[in-house]
Design a protein around this motif. Structure first.
Motif, PDB file in Angstrom:
ATOM      1  N   SER A  41       0.786  -1.324   0.102  1.00 25.34           N
ATOM      2  CA  SER A  41      -0.012   0.007  -0.059  1.00 25.34           C
ATOM      3  C   SER A  41       1.021   1.407   0.197  1.00 25.34           C
ATOM      4  O   SER A  41       0.286   2.410  -0.511  1.00 25.34           O
ATOM      5  N   GLY A  42       2.110   1.146   0.414  1.00 24.61           N
ATOM      6  CA  GLY A  42       2.830   2.550   0.635  1.00 24.61           C
ATOM      7  C   GLY A  42       3.338   2.818  -0.797  1.00 24.61           C
ATOM      8  O   GLY A  42       3.522   3.783  -1.033  1.00 24.61           O
ATOM      9  N   ALA A  43       3.577   1.954  -1.840  1.00 27.30           N
ATOM     10  CA  ALA A  43       3.824   2.108  -3.231  1.00 27.30           C
ATOM     11  C   ALA A  43       2.659   2.873  -3.760  1.00 27.30           C
ATOM     12  O   ALA A  43       2.883   3.884  -4.635  1.00 27.30           O
ATOM     13  N   MET A  44       1.410   2.322  -3.586  1.00 23.41           N
ATOM     14  CA  MET A  44       0.305   3.245  -4.103  1.00 23.41           C
ATOM     15  C   MET A  44       0.237   4.538  -3.577  1.00 23.41           C
ATOM     16  O   MET A  44      -0.036   5.462  -4.320  1.00 23.41           O
ATOM     17  N   LYS A  45       0.560   4.745  -2.362  1.00 20.06           N
ATOM     18  CA  LYS A  45       0.425   6.291  -1.764  1.00 20.06           C
ATOM     19  C   LYS A  45       1.677   7.020  -2.565  1.00 20.06           C
ATOM     20  O   LYS A  45       1.441   8.125  -2.676  1.00 20.06           O
ATOM     21  N   SER A  46       2.777   6.278  -2.693  1.00 21.56           N
ATOM     22  CA  SER A  46       3.883   7.078  -3.564  1.00 21.56           C
ATOM     23  C   SER A  46       3.316   7.472  -4.963  1.00 21.56           C
ATOM     24  O   SER A  46       3.356   8.676  -5.295  1.00 21.56           O
ATOM     25  N   VAL A  47       2.633   6.559  -5.580  1.00 16.63           N
ATOM     26  CA  VAL A  47       1.954   6.971  -6.747  1.00 16.63           C
ATOM     27  C   VAL A  47       1.102   8.034  -6.973  1.00 16.63           C
ATOM     28  O   VAL A  47       1.211   9.188  -7.596  1.00 16.63           O
ATOM     29  N   VAL A  48       0.243   8.005  -5.755  1.00 15.57           N
ATOM     30  CA  VAL A  48      -0.860   9.106  -5.644  1.00 15.57           C
ATOM     31  C   VAL A  48      -0.231  10.377  -5.202  1.00 15.57           C
ATOM     32  O   VAL A  48      -0.480  11.427  -5.979  1.00 15.57           O
ATOM     33  N   VAL A  49       0.931  10.527  -4.306  1.00 17.61           N
ATOM     34  CA  VAL A  49       1.718  11.635  -3.887  1.00 17.61           C
ATOM     35  C   VAL A  49       2.340  12.235  -5.440  1.00 17.61           C
ATOM     36  O   VAL A  49       2.077  13.622  -5.347  1.00 17.61           O
ATOM     37  N   THR A  50       3.088  11.382  -6.192  1.00 13.50           N
ATOM     38  CA  THR A  50       3.802  11.876  -7.081  1.00 13.50           C
ATOM     39  C   THR A  50       2.787  12.330  -8.251  1.00 13.50           C
ATOM     40  O   THR A  50       2.944  13.394  -9.063  1.00 13.50           O
ATOM     41  N   THR A  51       1.569  11.761  -8.388  1.00 21.06           N
ATOM     42  CA  THR A  51       0.577  12.213  -9.342  1.00 21.06           C
ATOM     43  C   THR A  51      -0.036  13.612  -8.945  1.00 21.06           C
ATOM     44  O   THR A  51      -0.056  14.715  -9.821  1.00 21.06           O
ATOM     45  N   PRO A  76       8.894  10.813  -3.727  1.00 24.77           N
ATOM     46  CA  PRO A  76       8.124   9.730  -3.271  1.00 24.77           C
ATOM     47  C   PRO A  76       8.376   8.353  -3.950  1.00 24.77           C
ATOM     48  O   PRO A  76       8.157   7.091  -3.503  1.00 24.77           O
ATOM     49  N   MET A  77       8.441   8.532  -5.406  1.00 25.81           N
ATOM     50  CA  MET A  77       8.954   7.227  -5.837  1.00 25.81           C
ATOM     51  C   MET A  77       9.874   6.414  -5.841  1.00 25.81           C
ATOM     52  O   MET A  77      10.292   5.252  -6.146  1.00 25.81           O
ATOM     53  N   ASN A  78      11.103   7.184  -5.358  1.00 22.10           N
ATOM     54  CA  ASN A  78      12.289   6.508  -4.718  1.00 22.10           C
ATOM     55  C   ASN A  78      12.102   6.022  -3.378  1.00 22.10           C
ATOM     56  O   ASN A  78      12.933   6.407  -2.368  1.00 22.10           O
ATOM     57  N   SER A  79      11.262   4.888  -3.358  1.00 22.93           N
ATOM     58  CA  SER A  79      11.091   3.954  -2.146  1.00 22.93           C
ATOM     59  C   SER A  79      11.319   2.449  -2.553  1.00 22.93           C
ATOM     60  O   SER A  79      10.946   2.076  -3.600  1.00 22.93           O
ATOM     61  N   TRP A  80      11.559   1.843  -1.749  1.00 27.18           N
ATOM     62  CA  TRP A  80      11.811   0.641  -2.061  1.00 27.18           C
ATOM     63  C   TRP A  80      10.487  -0.186  -2.187  1.00 27.18           C
ATOM     64  O   TRP A  80      10.431  -1.280  -3.044  1.00 27.18           O
ATOM     65  N   LEU A  81       9.454   0.472  -1.447  1.00 30.10           N
ATOM     66  CA  LEU A  81       8.018  -0.320  -1.931  1.00 30.10           C
ATOM     67  C   LEU A  81       7.729  -0.305  -3.286  1.00 30.10           C
ATOM     68  O   LEU A  81       7.044  -1.129  -4.010  1.00 30.10           O
ATOM     69  N   VAL A  82       8.086   0.882  -4.074  1.00 32.68           N
ATOM     70  CA  VAL A  82       7.882   1.015  -5.189  1.00 32.68           C
ATOM     71  C   VAL A  82       8.481   0.104  -6.285  1.00 32.68           C
ATOM     72  O   VAL A  82       8.019  -0.745  -7.153  1.00 32.68           O
TER      73      VAL A  82
END
Length: 177
Positions: A41-51, A76-82
């Motif tokens: 879910s943290g990866a999706m959060k990174s995508v939303v924040v970046t968008t 936010p896209m520079n996350s290991w979860l992404v």
């Protein structure tokens, strides 16, 4: 990974016990290499924040929620979860390609339409995403990784996930079977 037998017409999947052992080893490796468990879910959060930041940098900076993920020039896209989720997507495509199951189709019950199946999948995904924000993590992070660390919250989460699914399955099963 699945393998299709063209003589019998059946698809053979990986042994679930072996798949469980492999998942456990991946989880152990994740703890060893990153110091953290698995989660998505943290990866999706990174995508939303970046968008949001891409569409309106000012809005993202003024928001209490978004601003903490872009402060000090953070990406936010520079996350290991992404990268983990990208690996899952690439792995899924490779598995589908290697097993001959990579095709564009919508599997659904003959009792419902393709459109209804897609609508129910979107609704379920949205509710799951909403719930993961309330629970401060998805099933992978909260339940799987929580149980691996013998966290009581991890066990309670897993029981709640399967218990709720069992309770609601009766009412929604006609959308899948």
């Amino acid at each position: 990974m699945a393998h299709h037998n063209y003589i019998t017409g059946k698809t053979k999947y990986m042994n679930p016990y072996l798949a469980g052992i492999i998942l456990g080893l991946v989880l152990l490796l994740s703890f060893y290499l990153t110091g953290r468990g698995l989660g998505a879910s943290g990866a999706m959060k990174s995508v939303v924040v970046t968008t949001v930041e891409t569409v309106s940098h000012v809005k993202a900076e003024e928001s209490g929620f978004y601003s903490k993920y872009i402060a000090d020039g953070q990406n936010p896209m520079n996350s290991w979860l992404v990268f983990q989720v990208l690996g899952v997507v690439v792995g899924g495509f490779l598995s589908g390609a290697l097993s001959g199951r990579l095709q564009l189709k919508t599997e659904h019950s003959p009792n419902i339409t393709k459109r209804r199946r897609i609508a129910m999948a979107i609704l379920g995904g949205a509710l799951f995403g909403f719930g993961s924000q309330f629970g401060r993590g998805c099933t992978s992070g909260a339940a799987l990784s929580g149980m691996a660390t013998l966290s009581l919250a991890g066990f309670v989460t897993m029981i709640a996930i399967f218990g709720t699914a069992y309770m609601f399955a009766y009412f929604f099963r006609k959308n899948w079977i």
